[in-house]
Scaffold this motif. Sequence first.
Motif, PDB file in Angstrom:
ATOM      1  N   ARG A 134      -0.121 -18.297  -2.523  1.00  0.00           N
ATOM      2  CA  ARG A 134       1.313 -18.468  -2.741  1.00  0.00           C
ATOM      3  C   ARG A 134       2.088 -17.608  -1.751  1.00  0.00           C
ATOM      4  N   PRO A 135       3.134 -18.128  -1.164  1.00  0.00           N
ATOM      5  CA  PRO A 135       3.886 -17.332  -0.179  1.00  0.00           C
ATOM      6  C   PRO A 135       4.410 -16.010  -0.733  1.00  0.00           C
ATOM      7  N   GLU A 136       4.795 -16.004  -1.992  1.00  0.00           N
ATOM      8  CA  GLU A 136       5.367 -14.789  -2.587  1.00  0.00           C
ATOM      9  C   GLU A 136       4.301 -13.869  -3.171  1.00  0.00           C
ATOM     10  N   GLY A 137       3.023 -14.334  -3.226  1.00  0.00           N
ATOM     11  CA  GLY A 137       1.977 -13.537  -3.828  1.00  0.00           C
ATOM     12  C   GLY A 137       2.065 -13.554  -5.347  1.00  0.00           C
ATOM     13  N   PHE A 138       1.545 -12.507  -6.001  1.00  0.00           N
ATOM     14  CA  PHE A 138       1.570 -12.460  -7.466  1.00  0.00           C
ATOM     15  C   PHE A 138       1.613 -11.015  -7.943  1.00  0.00           C
ATOM     16  N   ARG A 139       2.120 -10.852  -9.157  1.00  0.00           N
ATOM     17  CA  ARG A 139       2.265  -9.531  -9.747  1.00  0.00           C
ATOM     18  C   ARG A 139       1.086  -9.247 -10.672  1.00  0.00           C
ATOM     19  N   LEU A 140       0.522  -8.036 -10.552  1.00  0.00           N
ATOM     20  CA  LEU A 140      -0.557  -7.628 -11.430  1.00  0.00           C
ATOM     21  C   LEU A 140      -0.015  -7.270 -12.809  1.00  0.00           C
ATOM     22  N   PRO A 141      -0.804  -7.474 -13.846  1.00  0.00           N
ATOM     23  CA  PRO A 141      -0.342  -7.120 -15.193  1.00  0.00           C
ATOM     24  C   PRO A 141      -0.182  -5.612 -15.343  1.00  0.00           C
ATOM     25  N   HIS A 142       0.743  -5.223 -16.195  1.00  0.00           N
ATOM     26  CA  HIS A 142       1.013  -3.810 -16.463  1.00  0.00           C
ATOM     27  C   HIS A 142       1.419  -3.720 -17.923  1.00  0.00           C
ATOM     28  N   ALA A 143       0.478  -3.322 -18.772  1.00  0.00           N
ATOM     29  CA  ALA A 143       0.689  -3.398 -20.224  1.00  0.00           C
ATOM     30  C   ALA A 143       1.929  -2.637 -20.703  1.00  0.00           C
ATOM     31  N   PRO A 144       2.178  -1.386 -20.256  1.00  0.00           N
ATOM     32  CA  PRO A 144       3.388  -0.706 -20.736  1.00  0.00           C
ATOM     33  C   PRO A 144       4.672  -1.440 -20.350  1.00  0.00           C
ATOM     34  N   ARG A 145       4.712  -1.973 -19.144  1.00  0.00           N
ATOM     35  CA  ARG A 145       5.911  -2.689 -18.693  1.00  0.00           C
ATOM     36  C   ARG A 145       6.045  -4.046 -19.369  1.00  0.00           C
ATOM     37  N   ASP A 146       4.930  -4.784 -19.435  1.00  0.00           N
ATOM     38  CA  ASP A 146       4.985  -6.177 -19.874  1.00  0.00           C
ATOM     39  C   ASP A 146       5.031  -6.329 -21.388  1.00  0.00           C
ATOM     40  N   GLU A 147       4.348  -5.423 -22.117  1.00  0.00           N
ATOM     41  CA  GLU A 147       4.180  -5.616 -23.563  1.00  0.00           C
ATOM     42  C   GLU A 147       4.554  -4.391 -24.393  1.00  0.00           C
TER      43      GLU A 147
END
Length: 756
Positions: free
Chosen positions: A602-615
Amino acid sequence: MATKPPTGDPVQDAPQVTPPKHAAAGLPAIGHTLRIAQQQMGLARTARTLLKVNQKDGFDCPGCAWPEGDKRHTAEFCENGAKAVAEEATLRRVTPEFFAAHPLADLATRSGYWLGQQGRITRPMYLPEGGDRYEAVSWDRAFAIIAEELNALGSPDEALFYTSGRTSNEAAFLFQLFAREFGTNNLPDCSNMCHESSGSALTETIGIGKGSVSLEDLHQAELIIVAGQNPGTNHPRMLSALEQAKAAGAKIISVNPLPEAGLERFKNPQTPLGMLRGTALNDLFLQIRIGGDQALFRLLNKLVIETEGATDEAFIREHTHGYEDLAAAAKEADWDETLTATGLTRPEIERALAMILASKRTIVCWAMGLTQHKHSVATIREVVNLLLLRGDIGRPGAGVCPVRGHSNVQGDRTMGIFERPAPAFLDALDKEFGITSPRGHGYDVVRSIQAMRDGRAKVLFAMGGNFVGATPDTDVTEAAIRRTALTVHVSTKLNRSHAVTGRRALILPTLGRTDKDVQATGRQFVTVEDSMGMVHASRGNLAPASPHLLSEPAIVARMARAVLGPHSTTPWEEFERDYATVRDRISRVVPGFEDFNARAARPEGFRLPHAPRDERRFPTRTGRANFTAAPVEYPRVPQGRLLLQTLRSHDQYNTTIYGLDDRYRGITGGRRVVMVNPADAAELGLADGSYTDLVSEWKDGVERRAPGFRVVHYPTARGCAAAYYPETNVLVPLDSTADTSNTPASKSVVVRFEPA
């Protein structure tokens, strides 16, 4: 037209000093960028190269790890990024004839600036035992030499495999795989010397050793605290994010011993109005004494707790552990002691408190000014305490932001470059490759130097970087390295480490970020992870500097085949032929990289998961975010001494010296300067323009001396001084390190001044 490299080292005996600047970037940055780029690349190559920097179809800047937004500028680079690209894409070449004309003894007398200016290394080079200069060697012979030395060791733990932060994800994954299949966890890396303290503190408190914010969070924040960081020189593209946050109404507090031009005013070179007027960034400048940050944040936490309604009680109740212990410790925070530790005034701290209480979304950013002290881990934990009290983890516009320095230093750690790997990572690695990884902890950088010094490590293999220039206690480090049997450096350009060798030495020239990488299955790309957990592809666009270069993945794969031999069932040759096969394996070993190849495309790449931030999920030992309550520490300095911090100039990136000027601080034509507050200088009898030796003091009683520094009267915090590294690394004791992280305490060096 590109220019030739300097034939002699420039004289640095008389640096010129003018008043420091009060704004960063603007027209001077554009002019300096174009001048450096033209000298190294010529005009046509400059345009072809710089327009690909940090673009979705281009290559990742080999400089800092600051992220890019989805919408890119045509010129998506800063002045120092352009310098990094220019030095890698240079037309200058270091050939075997250069080494024939410059014996090792000559290289050892040269400055880092002169060495770096010579250009790209074109052939593998070998220094035989007893030899006085490097000579050309074939790749097959180079790998045979490595295999001879590694396979002759009494234990795999006598080998050290160091990694620099510019190594790609693919190369880093293969490098750690090779080391563990060989049988060691000795994987020191540059993180050990910079953000190891951040990782240690964040892993304990929020469960993941990375920042929790995105670029969009910065744009949405109501308050941004920038502590121990100089973005104008070290992360210039961060200034654009701060400018955008200011336009949206954010306030900014900077906490630093030195005033820095980039945080005073940013003249954005992307807009005409930005270049003419600029944007004032700082709303409050707290000129703190070196090492006083923990005391400051502890008092702020006390005041937040004592202010009715200031804590996020629901968040504390549902998501945290240890609040009572922090509250009890904070109650003991004392105004008088805090003012002594910080050098601040009560009204300044009260104003900072008011800004914190007024903000519903706060981000704290930091860099080496917080991470390189004895009490760094405790300091960063105290920063986290503040954010936890306010519920500022896991909501938009708020969180922790350790700003990484090198372009893939965070990605290398994600890929397993770590001397203390998690058992779950090793289990996954072993299952995927059918190997048995060692479980004992390996050596970090400081312990690696100690092991070489003591004869317990005999081979140093460095994947990029400048180990000698980056490490503390220069005399001890160099003596330790000279005790080894073999040193190997995978490099694009010369640096000091090539002149300080074991009995035998190899220089293995590699492709850079700007170089086109073509393997047996066609053109390849690599990936990197930025400071905010975004992973994206990087594709060089230039013909390699020489047909004799190998890529980093190819070097690791061929070394592994030579060392491990036919007994290894790992498909090293396949990995060299097609990097997609490496990414397939990563996807099955490293969490967050599932379907890696498709997502990397993907041109923009991807974001890695981050449990404190995401959940708002915190994978700590308690299952919650942890408040901590360490005793407050700050450096005590004897009478007649100052506390020295080592730092970069503006013409510098890490240990790479692009020039001899520090434009924003008003210093030109030399690097051996020491910045001292005029009042301190008067007390010590240090006239502006006089010359002095810096002598550090440490409990071991060893004299460590950096001679011949010009005194510059400068508006530093009282009791503090500053000078550039690597010239002052000699003053940093090897055993003076941060608790828990073992990071060298390069920002807390007690020094005395003696006549030069």
